[in-house]
Write an enzyme that holds these catalytic residues in place. Structure first.
Site, short mmCIF file in Angstrom:
data_model
loop_
_atom_site.label_atom_id
_atom_site.label_comp_id
_atom_site.label_asym_id
_atom_site.label_seq_id
_atom_site.Cartn_x
_atom_site.Cartn_y
_atom_site.Cartn_z
N ASN A 1 0.86 -1.19 0.00
CA ASN A 1 0.00 0.00 0.00
C ASN A 1 0.89 1.23 0.00
OD1 ASN A 1 -2.40 -1.58 0.29
ND2 ASN A 1 -1.97 -1.79 2.47
N GLY B 1 -4.38 2.82 2.07
CA GLY B 1 -4.35 1.97 3.27
C GLY B 1 -3.00 1.85 3.94
N HIS C 1 7.08 -2.07 2.96
CA HIS C 1 6.79 -3.46 3.31
C HIS C 1 5.83 -4.07 2.31
CE1 HIS C 1 3.74 -0.92 5.29
NE2 HIS C 1 2.91 -1.94 5.15
P1 AMP Z 1 -0.08 -1.00 5.94
O1 AMP Z 1 -1.41 -0.68 6.53
O2 AMP Z 1 -0.11 -1.47 4.51
O3 AMP Z 1 0.91 0.14 6.16
O4 AMP Z 1 0.46 -2.26 6.74
C1 AMP Z 1 0.96 -2.16 8.04
C2 AMP Z 1 0.74 -3.51 8.67
O5 AMP Z 1 1.59 -3.60 9.80
C3 AMP Z 1 -0.69 -3.76 9.16
O6 AMP Z 1 -1.22 -4.91 8.52
C4 AMP Z 1 -0.51 -3.97 10.67
O7 AMP Z 1 -1.37 -4.96 11.19
C5 AMP Z 1 0.96 -4.39 10.76
N1 AMP Z 1 1.60 -4.10 12.04
C6 AMP Z 1 1.58 -2.94 12.75
N2 AMP Z 1 2.32 -3.07 13.86
C7 AMP Z 1 2.82 -4.33 13.85
C8 AMP Z 1 3.67 -5.06 14.75
N3 AMP Z 1 4.15 -4.54 15.88
N4 AMP Z 1 3.98 -6.35 14.43
C9 AMP Z 1 3.50 -6.90 13.30
N5 AMP Z 1 2.71 -6.26 12.41
C10 AMP Z 1 2.37 -4.99 12.69
#
Ligand code: AMP
Ligand code: ZN
Length: 111
Positions: free
Chosen positions: A85, A91, A98
């Site tokens: 994203n 989103g 990532h």
């Molecule tokens: P986005 O919304 O594409 O930026 O994805 C960020 C992702 O990071 C989301 O799916 C969250 O659930 C995940 N996330 C946030 N904090 C953590 C964490 N501490 N450990 C693992 N995943 C995380």
């Protein structure tokens, strides 16, 4: 970057359920899985998002896809989806590059 949650995970200051790590990338399970298998592959360097991919750093992205292929084979994922994203309207909530790897069941159509 000091206030970036993924930089803190890379540094080991925040725990994560790691799947893979090398000198350039880290893979760990998403804390709020959207599908039965949901992990993230991130760069160790702080890159804000897909808009920051350039000729200088794009080899990292190729490496990320090699790691995704290796993990998908090891985990016997079969069908899976890779998503990144870029920007809040798409989103993005964590501004550190990532790739989501989503798998399990029938994912349905998207894009
Ligand atoms: P986005 O919304 O594409 O930026 O994805 C960020 C992702 O990071 C989301 O799916 C969250 O659930 C995940 N996330 C946030 N904090 C953590 C964490 N501490 N450990 C693992 N995943 C995380
Ligand atoms: Zn970061």
């Amino acid at each position: 970057m000091s206030d970036c949650i993924f930089c803190k995970i890379v540094a080991g200051d925040i725990p994560s359920k790691k799947l893979y790590e090398d000198d350039r990338v880290l893979a760990f399970y998403d804390i709020e899985p959207k599908t039965p298998v949901h992990f993230l592959v991130i760069t160790k360097d702080h890159i804000k998002g897909a808009l920051e991919i350039s000729e200088e750093n794009s080899r990292l992205v190729a490496h990320i896809f090699e790691v995704i292929a290796k993990l998908a084979a090891e985990l016997e994922l079969g069908a899976f989806r890779v998503v990144t994203n870029n920007g809040p309207d798409a989103g993005q909530t964590v501004f550190h590059l990532h790739f989501h790897v989503l798998s399990g069941g029938v994912l349905g159509e998207m894009a």
